[in-house]
Each structure stands twice: as structure tokens, then as C-alpha cells.
Design a protein around this motif. Structure first.
Motif, PDB file in Angstrom:
ATOM      1  N   PRO A 181       5.525  74.950  25.767  1.00  0.00           N
ATOM      2  CA  PRO A 181       5.121  76.312  25.435  1.00  0.00           C
ATOM      3  C   PRO A 181       6.275  77.289  25.629  1.00  0.00           C
ATOM      4  O   PRO A 181       7.210  77.026  26.394  1.00  0.00           O
ATOM      5  CB  PRO A 181       3.976  76.595  26.415  1.00  0.00           C
ATOM      6  N   TYR A 182       6.175  78.413  24.950  1.00  0.00           N
ATOM      7  CA  TYR A 182       7.273  79.376  24.969  1.00  0.00           C
ATOM      8  C   TYR A 182       7.619  79.817  26.391  1.00  0.00           C
ATOM      9  O   TYR A 182       8.796  79.901  26.758  1.00  0.00           O
ATOM     10  CB  TYR A 182       6.919  80.584  24.101  1.00  0.00           C
ATOM     11  N   TRP A 183       6.606  80.077  27.214  1.00  0.00           N
ATOM     12  CA  TRP A 183       6.893  80.553  28.571  1.00  0.00           C
ATOM     13  C   TRP A 183       7.722  79.538  29.348  1.00  0.00           C
ATOM     14  O   TRP A 183       8.617  79.897  30.110  1.00  0.00           O
ATOM     15  CB  TRP A 183       5.601  80.890  29.326  1.00  0.00           C
ATOM     16  N   GLU A 184       7.438  78.252  29.125  1.00  0.00           N
ATOM     17  CA  GLU A 184       8.152  77.203  29.850  1.00  0.00           C
ATOM     18  C   GLU A 184       9.543  76.992  29.264  1.00  0.00           C
ATOM     19  O   GLU A 184      10.475  76.642  29.988  1.00  0.00           O
ATOM     20  CB  GLU A 184       7.347  75.907  29.808  1.00  0.00           C
ATOM     21  N   SER A 185       9.695  77.218  27.967  1.00  0.00           N
ATOM     22  CA  SER A 185      11.014  77.053  27.344  1.00  0.00           C
ATOM     23  C   SER A 185      12.013  78.072  27.881  1.00  0.00           C
ATOM     24  O   SER A 185      13.217  77.814  27.912  1.00  0.00           O
ATOM     25  CB  SER A 185      10.911  77.197  25.817  1.00  0.00           C
TER      26      SER A 185
ATOM     27  N   HIS B 150       6.846  89.601  26.387  1.00  0.00           N
ATOM     28  CA  HIS B 150       6.201  89.538  25.072  1.00  0.00           C
ATOM     29  C   HIS B 150       5.535  90.866  24.727  1.00  0.00           C
ATOM     30  O   HIS B 150       5.661  91.363  23.597  1.00  0.00           O
ATOM     31  CB  HIS B 150       5.174  88.412  25.062  1.00  0.00           C
ATOM     32  N   GLU B 151       4.860  91.456  25.687  1.00  0.00           N
ATOM     33  CA  GLU B 151       4.204  92.744  25.442  1.00  0.00           C
ATOM     34  C   GLU B 151       5.236  93.827  25.159  1.00  0.00           C
ATOM     35  O   GLU B 151       5.035  94.678  24.273  1.00  0.00           O
ATOM     36  CB  GLU B 151       3.333  93.125  26.634  1.00  0.00           C
ATOM     37  N   ALA B 152       6.348  93.814  25.882  1.00  0.00           N
ATOM     38  CA  ALA B 152       7.396  94.799  25.639  1.00  0.00           C
ATOM     39  C   ALA B 152       7.996  94.619  24.253  1.00  0.00           C
ATOM     40  O   ALA B 152       8.275  95.598  23.540  1.00  0.00           O
ATOM     41  CB  ALA B 152       8.488  94.675  26.710  1.00  0.00           C
TER      42      ALA B 152
ATOM     43  N   GLN C  73       4.893  89.993  14.988  1.00  0.00           N
ATOM     44  CA  GLN C  73       3.701  89.160  15.167  1.00  0.00           C
ATOM     45  C   GLN C  73       3.206  88.607  13.838  1.00  0.00           C
ATOM     46  O   GLN C  73       2.661  87.499  13.782  1.00  0.00           O
ATOM     47  CB  GLN C  73       2.603  89.981  15.851  1.00  0.00           C
ATOM     48  N   ALA C  74       3.382  89.363  12.759  1.00  0.00           N
ATOM     49  CA  ALA C  74       2.927  88.905  11.447  1.00  0.00           C
ATOM     50  C   ALA C  74       3.879  87.878  10.847  1.00  0.00           C
ATOM     51  O   ALA C  74       3.531  87.207   9.871  1.00  0.00           O
ATOM     52  CB  ALA C  74       2.789  90.091  10.495  1.00  0.00           C
ATOM     53  N   MET C  75       5.088  87.760  11.421  1.00  0.00           N
ATOM     54  CA  MET C  75       6.095  86.840  10.883  1.00  0.00           C
ATOM     55  C   MET C  75       6.209  85.571  11.720  1.00  0.00           C
ATOM     56  O   MET C  75       6.184  84.461  11.197  1.00  0.00           O
ATOM     57  CB  MET C  75       7.445  87.560  10.795  1.00  0.00           C
ATOM     58  N   HIS C  76       6.362  85.760  13.029  1.00  0.00           N
ATOM     59  CA  HIS C  76       6.498  84.588  13.910  1.00  0.00           C
ATOM     60  C   HIS C  76       6.163  85.036  15.319  1.00  0.00           C
ATOM     61  O   HIS C  76       7.035  85.491  16.057  1.00  0.00           O
ATOM     62  CB  HIS C  76       7.915  84.020  13.840  1.00  0.00           C
ATOM     63  N   ASP C  77       4.903  84.915  15.683  1.00  0.00           N
ATOM     64  CA  ASP C  77       4.436  85.420  16.966  1.00  0.00           C
ATOM     65  C   ASP C  77       4.742  84.422  18.069  1.00  0.00           C
ATOM     66  O   ASP C  77       4.079  83.397  18.186  1.00  0.00           O
ATOM     67  CB  ASP C  77       2.935  85.703  16.901  1.00  0.00           C
ATOM     68  N   ARG C  78       5.730  84.743  18.895  1.00  0.00           N
ATOM     69  CA  ARG C  78       6.092  83.865  20.005  1.00  0.00           C
ATOM     70  C   ARG C  78       5.324  84.283  21.254  1.00  0.00           C
ATOM     71  O   ARG C  78       5.910  84.726  22.240  1.00  0.00           O
ATOM     72  CB  ARG C  78       7.594  83.954  20.265  1.00  0.00           C
ATOM     73  N   PHE C  79       4.008  84.156  21.219  1.00  0.00           N
ATOM     74  CA  PHE C  79       3.230  84.496  22.406  1.00  0.00           C
ATOM     75  C   PHE C  79       3.450  83.402  23.457  1.00  0.00           C
ATOM     76  O   PHE C  79       3.875  82.274  23.131  1.00  0.00           O
ATOM     77  CB  PHE C  79       1.753  84.673  22.055  1.00  0.00           C
TER      78      PHE C  79
END
Length: 417
Positions: free
Chosen positions: A142-146, A173-175, A184-190
Motif C-alpha cells: 500500500p502507498y503508506w507502506e511504500s 494525502h489530505e494536504a 484524485q480524478a487522474m491518479h488518487d494515491r490514497f
């Protein structure tokens, strides 16, 4: 224009918000030092460790930082982001080396029969890897772990079981959403989204990732000259360490970089099952450069749409020529080619083939997880963008497509643009 599609009217001549201008103005007063010795010192101070493992990474670090330094078009915000990235990579390398020293049994862990998704950016790789990762038997990144694969000493989940690395990623991510909301509409890295494992390969300063953060042709050329067998072996060790911390399960991996590294990939993961996704390169390029140009309103002092599209036309051509050249390195009974236009709506039959090749049972639980993911994640969930390759970047679809006849000749790809 498609119903509900979002148009970025100021893509190449951005009108910044007051908040965006304030952030850029405030950071412009900073001095951002990219001297590798200072970056190493900060990572040592942050972790309390000083063993980076083999010292051969230092020339690559110098080349990495030097490429960022040579990119005069960066805003100070982007210089600071990239400086912090390098310190983070160095810190994580220190933590990995320490973990391997304390737990040498990590080296005995097997990375058994991974499924690896290989394809261009914007070609369905993200959709497919997140779908496969919904099978709870699978280990993914997951992104957070990467971003922080290895915890700092003394850090661990809070009383609610929440990892502080996740909390930091969620805050970032929120910032980011507040500063560039259309991403978010292109590539949302949540934070929970599955990320490319080349993010952790960058702990060895050996991936193509930096090319997405700046104009760094000298890094591209340096990276292309590296012996990637050595660096993919480092990646495999990193995956073993991640398995040790949060496993053991079979991995699902993905990256466009693998298109041009199929030799090292297959030698490093000889029992992998590989899913190749294929899409009209024109659609890929216009999507990628639109996303990059939108982010450039904060990263770059000036938007250079023609330079941007020229770079990525060339880069995508290099990736695809290597993929066509080396595709046969992966045996037919361990791989499949998936046209983008056949992916949406046919996922279940694709998964049946992949799992059969992989020798993994498709259980009722896995099938239910797949269907649940598809129901919850329809295409265009976060909105769709209107693209204008000619208007924004001065290139017609026919002009761009003329570079890729070799790819259309080799794979079943449908023209989209």
C-alpha cells in the motif's frame, strides 16, 4: 465533451489560488541544500543509525541528487519535496540494513510465485493490481507502506492499532488534495491504494521514479546504464524484509518500469506469473502529461507543455520498444497479454486465467472479494477529465501514434484517441 468530464482550462497557463501562491512565495525564501553528505547526516540523525549496507549506493545517490540540482526549472517547493524524499530513502535504507543485521533469517524467506502486473502508466495496471490485492491471501504494497516501509525504532501502532506511518501518509494525502484537488480524478494515491514496488527499489537509488518528479534526463541516462540484476536483487531482499514484518503471503506487484527490465525481472522472480496490460500509447501519453502538467503548477517555475510531451513520447517509446524486444522472456504458460479495451468488464475471466497460470486456487472468498472490489470501484469513480492533446501540447494523435507502429504490430491494441 463526455457527460460530467472535468476540463482544466488553465492547464498550461495556471491561475493559482491564494493558498498556492502563499505556499510557493514562503518557500521561495528558503535555501534548499541538496549536498549528499548533508542528506546522509540528516538520515543518520533521524534514525540513530549509520550503517547503509554496501557503500556502492553512494555514486547513485550523488547522481540522483545531482540530477535534481541540475533541474533549474524546479520551484523551491519541489526542491524541498525531493530533498525530503532523499532523506526518507536514506533513512529507510538505514532501517532496512539494521533489520537485516538483527534478523538474518530474513534472507531465507522465499518470494514464491508472485503475480506481477506490467504495463504502461494509465493502462489499467493500477486497477488490476488493486483488484488482485483484494484477495486477502495476497501481500501487496500500500502507498503508506511504500513511503515508510520500515518503522523507526520505538514506533509502533497506537492503542487503536493505527500505525503512525499511516497517520503521516494520510495527513500528507489530505494536504496534497487541498493543493492539487483534481489529481484524485487522474491518479488518487490514497494511503491504502496499492503502490509500485519500485518505490522501495529507490532505497537503492536505482529506479526510474525520479523522472516523474522533475525534468531529469541525466538521471534517465544514468539509470538506463545500471546493472539492474543487482538492484532487482536488492528489491527482492526488501520484499523479504516486508514479508517478515507483515506476511507471509504471495506478493502481487506492478510497475511500468518492468517493461524495460524484463530480463532482470524474470531472473529475479523466475516463477512469477506476469500480466501485461496494453493500451493505445496516445491515450497513455495524453493522460500522463495532463496529470504531470497539472502538478507542474506547483513543481515548476514555468509550464513547458511541448517539452513535457516530447520527453514522455520518447520515454514511452523506449519502454515499449524494450517490452516488444523482451516479451518472449516470459513463457506463455506464465503470462498473458490484456488489451485495455478488453479489461473493463472482463476482469473475472482474466483472473481465472492468471490464477490458473499461477497455480493458485480461486476460492469462494477470493471471488467474493474481487466482485466486491469491482462493485465499489467503477471506472471514473472520482470523475473523468477532458483531454486535449493538440490544444494543450501541440501534438495531434496521428503524429504521436506514428511513432508506435511497432507496438500495434505486436499487440492487440485499439486506437482510442
Amino acid at each position: 465533451m463526455p457527460d460530467g468530464a472535468l476540463a482544466i482550462e488553465d492547464l498550461t497557463d495556471p491561475v493559482l489560488t491564494a493558498t498556492q501562491r502563499d505556499v510557493l512565495d514562503q518557500l521561495e525564501r528558503l535555501s534548499v541544500d541538496l549536498d549528499p553528505a548533508g542528506l546522509i547526516g540528516q538520515a543518520v540523525e533521524k534514525t540513530g543509525l549509520d550503517d547503509f549496507g554496501t557503500a556502492d549506493f553512494r555514486p547513485r545517490l550523488d547522481a540522483y541528487a545531482g540530477a535534481v540540482e541540475a533541474d533549474s526549472g524546479n520551484t523551491n517547493l519541489n526542491r524541498l519535496i525531493l530533498r525530503n524524499r532523499i532523506v526518507r530513502l536514506l533513512s529507510q535504507r538505514l532501517l532496512l540494513t539494521d533489520l537485516l543485521r538483527r534478523h538474518p533469517e530474513i534472507h531465507d524467506i522465499e518470494i514464491d510465485k508472485p503475480i506481477i502486473v506490467v504495463g504502461l502508466p494509465r493502462s489499467g495496471t493500477t486497477h488490476l493490481v488493486n483488484l488482485i490485492a483484494s484477495d486477502t491471501r495476497r501481500r501487496a504494497l500500500p502507498y503508506w507502506e511504500s513511503q515508510e516501509p520500515f518503522p523507526l525504532h520505538g514506533e509502533g501502532p497506537d492503542v487503536n492499532g493505527v500505525d503512525p506511518r499511516f497517520v503521516r501518509c494520510a495527513a500528507e494525502h489530505e494536504a496534497s488534495k487541498s493543493m492539487t484537488p483534481l489529481i484524485q480524478a487522474m491518479h488518487d494515491r490514497f494511503p491504502q491504494a496499492i503502490e509500485e514496488e519500485v518505490e522501495v527499489l529507490d532505497l537503492d537509488f536505482a529506479s526510474y521514479v525520479l523522472e516523474w518528479h522533475g525534468r531529469v534526463p541525466q538521471w534517465r541516462d544514468y539509470y538506463l546504464g545500471l546493472n539492474q540484476d543487482e538492484h532487482y536483487a536488492y528489491l527482492r531482499t526488501t520484499l523479504k524484509a516486508l514479508t517478515f514484518l507483515r506476511g507471509p503471503r504471495q506478493w502481487v506487484l506492478k510497475s511500468p518500469q518492468h517493461c524495460e527490465q524484463l530480463g532482470p525481472l524474470t531472473r529475479t522472480f523466475p516463477d512469477a506469473t506476469v500480466a501485461f496490460t496494453h493500451r493505445d500509447p496516445v491515450a497513455v501519453i495524453q493522460s500522463a502529461v495532463t496529470m504531470l502538467a497539472y502538478g507542474d503548477r506547483l513543481r515548476r517555475r514555468e509550464i513547458d507543455p511541448e517539452g513535457l510531451v516530447d520527453y514522455w513520447i520518447d520515454r514511452v517509446e523506449r519502454l515499449l520498444r524494450a517490452c516488444v524486444r523482451d516479451r518472449e522472456l516470459v513463457a506463455p504458460d506464465r503470462s498473458m497479454d490484456i488489451p485495455f479495451h478488453q479489461l473493463n468488464g472482463n476482469e473475472m475471466s482474466i483472473l481465472e486465467t492468471l490464477y490458473a497460470y499461477n497455480g493458485t486456487e480461486l476460492t469462494a472468498e477470493a471471488l467474493a472479494a474481487f466482485r466486491g472490489y469491482l462493485d465499489d470501484n467503477p471506472r471514473g469513480k472520482h470523475g473523468r477529465l477532458q483531454y486535449d492533446l493538440k490544444g494543450h501540447f501541440g501534438r495531434s494523435p496521428e503524429e504521436v501514434r506514428s511513432r508506435f507502429g511497432f507496438y500495434f504490430d505486436r499487440f492487440h491494441v485499439k486506437e482510442e484517441v
